[in-house]
Design a protein around this motif. Structure first.
Motif, PDB file in Angstrom:
ATOM      1  N   LYS A  32       0.818  -1.208   0.000  1.00  0.00           N
ATOM      2  CA  LYS A  32       0.000   0.000   0.000  1.00  0.00           C
ATOM      3  C   LYS A  32       0.853   1.259   0.000  1.00  0.00           C
ATOM      4  CE  LYS A  32      -4.026  -1.995   2.184  1.00  0.00           C
ATOM      5  NZ  LYS A  32      -4.961  -1.922   3.300  1.00  0.00           N
ATOM      6  N   THR A  33       2.154   1.110   0.166  1.00  0.00           N
ATOM      7  CA  THR A  33       3.055   2.258   0.176  1.00  0.00           C
ATOM      8  C   THR A  33       3.664   2.479  -1.209  1.00  0.00           C
ATOM      9  OG1 THR A  33       4.794   0.811   0.988  1.00  0.00           O
ATOM     10  CG2 THR A  33       3.601   2.104   2.633  1.00  0.00           C
ATOM     11  N   GLY A  34       2.936   2.117  -2.223  1.00  0.00           N
ATOM     12  CA  GLY A  34       3.411   2.299  -3.592  1.00  0.00           C
ATOM     13  C   GLY A  34       3.674   3.753  -3.935  1.00  0.00           C
ATOM     14  N   PHE A  35       2.995   4.668  -3.228  1.00  0.00           N
ATOM     15  CA  PHE A  35       3.225   6.088  -3.462  1.00  0.00           C
ATOM     16  C   PHE A  35       4.669   6.455  -3.144  1.00  0.00           C
ATOM     17  CE2 PHE A  35       3.193  10.497  -1.775  1.00  0.00           C
ATOM     18  CZ  PHE A  35       2.959  11.150  -2.973  1.00  0.00           C
ATOM     19  N   ILE A  36       5.201   5.925  -2.046  1.00  0.00           N
ATOM     20  CA  ILE A  36       6.600   6.195  -1.684  1.00  0.00           C
ATOM     21  C   ILE A  36       7.513   5.718  -2.793  1.00  0.00           C
ATOM     22  CG2 ILE A  36       8.468   5.596  -0.086  1.00  0.00           C
ATOM     23  CD1 ILE A  36       6.371   5.463   2.144  1.00  0.00           C
TER      24      ILE A  36
END
Length: 152
Positions: free
Chosen positions: A88-92
């Motif tokens: 879920k931290t694909g934005f980082i």
């Protein structure tokens, strides 16, 4: 069968297009000569509000053999966070890929740290120490901002 290459544009459409260009030029000119103030930048707003850094952390992001991204704190030297591929931290991962690409294009060292800063006015920024580029993380929505906030 008759075939014509006439491309007649209606006069009203030409006038409307010309008017749109004229209004655009007038608005740009008004901002350039100071009749209309430009929109404030987040950095300028922080300076005006006398916001100070509440918390900051210098981080290095390292690609691992497993395809994850390890986050190392420069001060402690410890890797305390790993951003897993497909998490879920694909934005980082997306932000860091873009910043790494920018460094690569400029021929800059990829080992310099990034500074993650929480400001007293609530802003959260990520500054690339190699390029000086500042990412305003609040601009990407609360969920994406929270993924970086967790690194503090």
């Amino acid at each position: 069968m008759s075939h014509s290459h006439d491309a007649n544009v209606p006069r009203g459409a030409l006038i409307a297009m010309g008017g749109l260009v004229a209004v655009s030029l007038l608005l740009v000119g008004a901002v350039r000569i100071g009749l209309v103030p430009p929109a404030a930048s987040p950095v300028g707003e922080r300076v005006a509000a006398k916001a100070v850094a509440v918390k900051s952390r210098d981080l290095v992001f390292i690609d691992t053999a497993a395809g994850d991204v390890a986050v190392r704190d420069v001060v402690t030297g410890k890797v305390d966070t790993a951003v897993a591929a497909g998490s879920k931290t694909g934005f980082i991962r997306g932000v860091m890929r873009g910043l790494a690409r920018d460094r690569h294009i400029r021929g800059l060292d990829g080992t310099k740290p990034f500074r993650l800063t929480q400001w007293s006015n609530g802003d959260l920024t990520l500054t690339d120490s190699a390029t000086g580029r500042i990412i305003e993380l609040g601009a990407f929505g609360e969920t994406n901002r929270a993924s970086f906030q967790a690194l503090l």
